[in-house]
Enzyme design. Sequence first.
Site, mmCIF file in Angstrom:
data_model
loop_
_atom_site.group_PDB
_atom_site.id
_atom_site.type_symbol
_atom_site.label_atom_id
_atom_site.label_comp_id
_atom_site.label_asym_id
_atom_site.label_seq_id
_atom_site.Cartn_x
_atom_site.Cartn_y
_atom_site.Cartn_z
ATOM 1 C CD GLU A 245 -2.604 1.286 2.598
ATOM 2 O OE1 GLU A 245 -2.800 2.413 3.081
ATOM 3 O OE2 GLU A 245 -2.975 0.226 3.136
ATOM 4 C CB CYS A 282 -3.591 5.218 4.148
ATOM 5 S SG CYS A 282 -4.704 4.095 5.014
#
Length: 508
Positions: A245, A282
Amino acid sequence: MTAAPVWSVDPRTGKHREQVAVEATADEVDATVREAHAARDALADRTVRAAFLREAATGLEAVSALLIEVADAESALGPVRLTGELARTAYQLRAFADLVDEGAFLDVVIDHPDPAATPPVPDLRRWKIPLGVVAVYAASNFPFAFSVAGGDTASALAAGCPVVVKAHPDHPALSELVAKVLRRAATAHGLPSGVVGLVHGFTAGVDLIRHPLVAAAGFTGSVRGGRALFDAAAARPVPIPFHGELGSLNPVVVTEDAAAERAEDIGAGLAASMTLGVGQFCVKPGLVLVPAGAHGDGLVKALTDAVSDTEPGVLLDHRMRDAFLAGIGERTALPEVDSPVTPGAAGAHTVSAGFLTVPAARLAEGAHELLLEECFGPVTVVARYADEDGLTAVLERLPGSLTATVQLSPAEAAGEGDAAALLARLTPLAGRVLVDGWPTGVAVAPAQHHGGPYPATTSTSTSVGGTAVERWLRPVAYQNTPEPLLPPELRDGNPLGLPRRYDGVLER
């Protein structure tokens, strides 16, 4: 060569608190990986695996006060946030234990011979087996949920894969404490303590991804760091899966009707989402497409009022603070970029929240590519679009994200207008599409998907929710294998009572 010391650092002052460990040498990384590799067979028993995961959750809760104190000292995220994150981590471990008990993730399929088929079908029995040792690279912004005992570790252990964690330098003391809890939980159920390994240091992280006994890796962090590890994983003599990620813009589209009907509500919600955790999530909304004109002006005013009332905060470390300030400087220097509330330094160790505005046409023509990159911290970019064509032109330029959000009017939400077409344009951009909500807050649930097109992630998998376990498994089919030689999971009598597909019929 003497290994460098690993220090616990207080982000509120930038000063060292204590020496925690030393950076692992290549020999120490090798020994840690080999110890994990030797623990593979011990993890084969699903009953033991599930009990281990539950014991780990209980162990974390038993020392929660200490863990939260240390985590706050190293991250400055605050006891309230960290208490919730620790609870989420314990829940996640237990959820994977339930998944292990159920066994559906093994994906058992049995087809008996059918000589009349074209071509003839032999006896075939398929299931999924663990890949082997998984390297986990801990994240800075989630010291519990995406770190030593986080989702990558929990899902890998649930799959039957030992784990070696590369600790994040922002919370080394916490990493050591959590690793000890996991190892105690392992030995309590007869597993080797090496089933969870821990190493520190940048070079150790590189050595880890290159180790020939590491079978897969999970990463949460920056595009630059993640891409370097991804390339290293692909360049090995035997490439391995790398589930990274990296970075995410998480665009939000506000329709004209939504801005007309609830500008104040949207502005306040956006401010709360983009400043949550000092903008270090995020899934922070980093780009918001707002209509030009009076309705958009009302939303910008509401956002201005709400962001102006936000208290300054401490970022996770001074390196991130420096990067945030540099990123703001670069963005505000671009032509036609304004800052109704200027983000920046609020003190020696804190930053203030703010947002930038820009005509959407500048993004559509490719003039301001920098504004389409994630800026980690409490800032978002508001792009004002003149019409539907202008909005579409920007959407066509956006990189992949973890999330994409649309704010609609009640009539649009009820199916009127072009809302369905707008959702269809957003869906290719992200792994999670939201309507009339905000992306911050990722529920741990079976239907969750936390991933997205590159650069959000390097694979199509999720790192949150039960299906995260699939990253650490591979399918194997046995053909014409006598039943005494088959694993119990693939025998006709189903001695373990697993969900399976048996001659085309789903059995539960």
